[in-house]
Design an enzyme around this catalytic site. Sequence first.
Site, PDB file in Angstrom:
ATOM      1  N   GLU A 429       1.156  -5.455  -9.232  1.00 28.86           N
ATOM      2  CA  GLU A 429       0.575  -4.488  -8.311  1.00 28.86           C
ATOM      3  C   GLU A 429       0.431  -3.136  -9.012  1.00 28.86           C
ATOM      4  O   GLU A 429       1.404  -2.553  -9.461  1.00 28.86           O
ATOM      5  CB  GLU A 429       1.505  -4.359  -7.093  1.00 28.86           C
ATOM      6  CG  GLU A 429       1.171  -3.190  -6.180  1.00 28.86           C
ATOM      7  CD  GLU A 429       2.227  -3.014  -5.076  1.00 28.86           C
ATOM      8  OE1 GLU A 429       3.228  -3.766  -5.070  1.00 28.86           O
ATOM      9  OE2 GLU A 429       2.038  -2.129  -4.238  1.00 28.86           O
ATOM     10  N   ASP A 502       5.865  -4.200  -5.673  1.00 32.99           N
ATOM     11  CA  ASP A 502       6.925  -3.250  -5.333  1.00 32.99           C
ATOM     12  C   ASP A 502       7.821  -3.810  -4.234  1.00 32.99           C
ATOM     13  O   ASP A 502       7.390  -4.618  -3.422  1.00 32.99           O
ATOM     14  CB  ASP A 502       6.318  -1.933  -4.822  1.00 32.99           C
ATOM     15  CG  ASP A 502       5.651  -1.155  -5.951  1.00 32.99           C
ATOM     16  OD1 ASP A 502       5.938  -1.474  -7.122  1.00 32.99           O
ATOM     17  OD2 ASP A 502       4.850  -0.247  -5.645  1.00 32.99           O
ATOM     18  N   ASP A 504       8.651  -2.665  -1.496  1.00 34.39           N
ATOM     19  CA  ASP A 504       8.475  -1.916  -0.239  1.00 34.39           C
ATOM     20  C   ASP A 504       7.508  -2.677   0.666  1.00 34.39           C
ATOM     21  O   ASP A 504       7.065  -3.776   0.324  1.00 34.39           O
ATOM     22  CB  ASP A 504       7.990  -0.490  -0.526  1.00 34.39           C
ATOM     23  CG  ASP A 504       6.641  -0.494  -1.255  1.00 34.39           C
ATOM     24  OD1 ASP A 504       6.054  -1.589  -1.432  1.00 34.39           O
ATOM     25  OD2 ASP A 504       6.190   0.585  -1.656  1.00 34.39           O
ATOM     26  N   ASP A 506       4.366  -2.130   1.494  1.00 30.04           N
ATOM     27  CA  ASP A 506       3.053  -2.391   0.890  1.00 30.04           C
ATOM     28  C   ASP A 506       3.129  -3.551  -0.097  1.00 30.04           C
ATOM     29  O   ASP A 506       2.252  -4.398  -0.140  1.00 30.04           O
ATOM     30  CB  ASP A 506       2.556  -1.151   0.139  1.00 30.04           C
ATOM     31  CG  ASP A 506       1.872  -0.186   1.090  1.00 30.04           C
ATOM     32  OD1 ASP A 506       1.705  -0.547   2.284  1.00 30.04           O
ATOM     33  OD2 ASP A 506       1.531   0.922   0.641  1.00 30.04           O
TER      34      ASP A 506
END
Length: 639
Positions: A429, A502, A504, A506
């Site tokens: 990403e 990541d 998180d 997203d």
Amino acid sequence: MGKQNYDESSIQVLEGLEAVRKRPGMYIGNVDKKGLHHLVWEIVDNSIDEVLAGHANHIEVTVNKDESITVKDDGRGIPTSIHPKTGISATETVFTVLHAGGKFGGENSGYKVSGGLHGVGASVVNALSDWVKISVFKNNEEHFVEFSDGGENNSGLKVIGGTDKTGTVVTFKPDFALFNEGIDSFDIELIKEKLKETAYLNKGLKIIITDNRLDKDNKWTYQFEGGVVDFVNDLNKEYDKITADVISGEGEVDNISVEVAMQYTTSYQPRIFSYVNNISTNEGGTHIQGFFDALVRIINNYAEKVLSIKEQQTFSREDVREGITAIISVKHPAPMYEGQTKNKFSNVETRKIVNKIISDKFENFLLENPSQAGQIIAKVKLAAKSRIAALKAKELTRRKDVLGFSTLPGKLADATSKNAEITELFIVEGDSAGGSAKMGRDREIQAILPLRGKVINSERARIDKLFANNEITSMITAIGTGIGEEFNIEKLRYGKIIIMTDADVDGSHIRTLLLTFFYRYFRELIDNGNIFIAQPPLFKVWKGKEEHYVYTDTQKDELFEKLGDEFSSYSVQRYKGLGEMNEEQLWETTMDPANRKLLVVEIEDSTRADLVFSNLMGDVVEPRREFIVKNSRFAKLDI
Ligand code: TTJ
């Protein structure tokens, strides 16, 4: 409590059960989570058979505190009379003789579950249990028998009281030692999902589930008077509908009963779930063929009437199924299966029966609802158009391939080795993490493909749109196998394809979109164990030369506890994104084959996965979050 006289038949019984304990996998598939829950389905199936025979309508399933399971029904009760072949009661026979399940067919005219892993019998559950207790309420008597140590000990069936009820209650405690390490409890979510599905497939049947390991909110009741129609309504609750109502048909011919329900939505992926005797038929079969025979014929007939000569064309199965949600449920007295996993329903007479049942209803629906019919035809036309566009796009790439023009994506940093047995592709990403990954990697075996743009939702886009998306086409070219009919595992360029996002929200969203894409278009790679998820650390904690990387919240708590007061003298860095790690850290924590932890992506049960993916990848945010949190169910540690 051991048996007194070991005659020939009881020795055979013990040998039979011993064989099950020696090789449980032969009887329940695998000694994993799925196999453990098979024991529950195996027992519940008996009660369902009694429901299908029309003698019970109430099933209670309870998970007890000690991880035993109780299944109770209000049927006629297992027969208690002496079984002529074995010389012991029919109840004991059911629990001790392998494949004794169907021996009472004469008295029971209902549908018997058979084929696949279901139907191996209650004796298998006994063989794999610490103990089993059975109460049969019948003839105004309560009968009781218990077994222990895999059926080794048998108390003998005894009348222990009177009753005015009928029914069967079975409680079993699995012998967890026979299962893989870590398999030590039941998953209530799995039990709820599966039994809810069963309730949809048997309209009116009431299934009550209780989890006594929980103190509150521990009871669920499933009962659907609308059956498969309710099922479709539930599946479509977050979708925009094209047909306002669910179209449904049911009927019975020669003891074969069929229920079909369908509805068109504005989405693209068809969601078609088929069942025979309550067991999902992932590989399809004659019932699915009959369903499509009807759909294709009725839509082409109707289109011929309403479209101008210029607009006319023959619509295919792919065109008419776009955006459709359908349940096809068949109850067959003697089902037969073929195919790779013996899951493809093959009784030929069923094709015509299903065809007829849905044809009549669907034809009438189109005639009675011209505006909705018009919308269906418009959708089918668009589907045909995009199918032809996608074909052309594929044709183009194929030609490039042949002429040797097909180049790898420019942003791919390829591995120097071409040996797929050792090479790995990291799908990363963002450009900055992509940059660190390129610097930090082992160039010989690791390739990096950074994703820049948004990953398109393959659940929500037609195939021609997918082909127009850069991130998608880069992945397809890098992976090398091609997709669809062209898929060829021999051409796979990397043995491991690793999603690195990541830690998180997203990141999990992107991971979900990628998994959805792999699930829909590279299913073989998932089944083959080629798809992985990288596990970047959440924190780094250090003092001087002493360093700890922390990958989970549990690890964090453990470490904080261990360091105690000392902790304030440590430095802590929280990693919000991969981009916050330099190339060395990224290599050390997440990419180095010697240190990293990868999750291998697995599909536990393909029907369930289909249900989860298609329901949760819609436009609605909330359910998708739920999937993100729960998606560890699709992933397992790489050992
Ligand atoms: C068979 O034909 C005679 C009347 O009873 C039929 C029967 O076996 N019914 C029956 C079996 N109802 N429930 C069961 C059953 C329930 C559980 C939970 C477990 C087992 C092995 C059987």
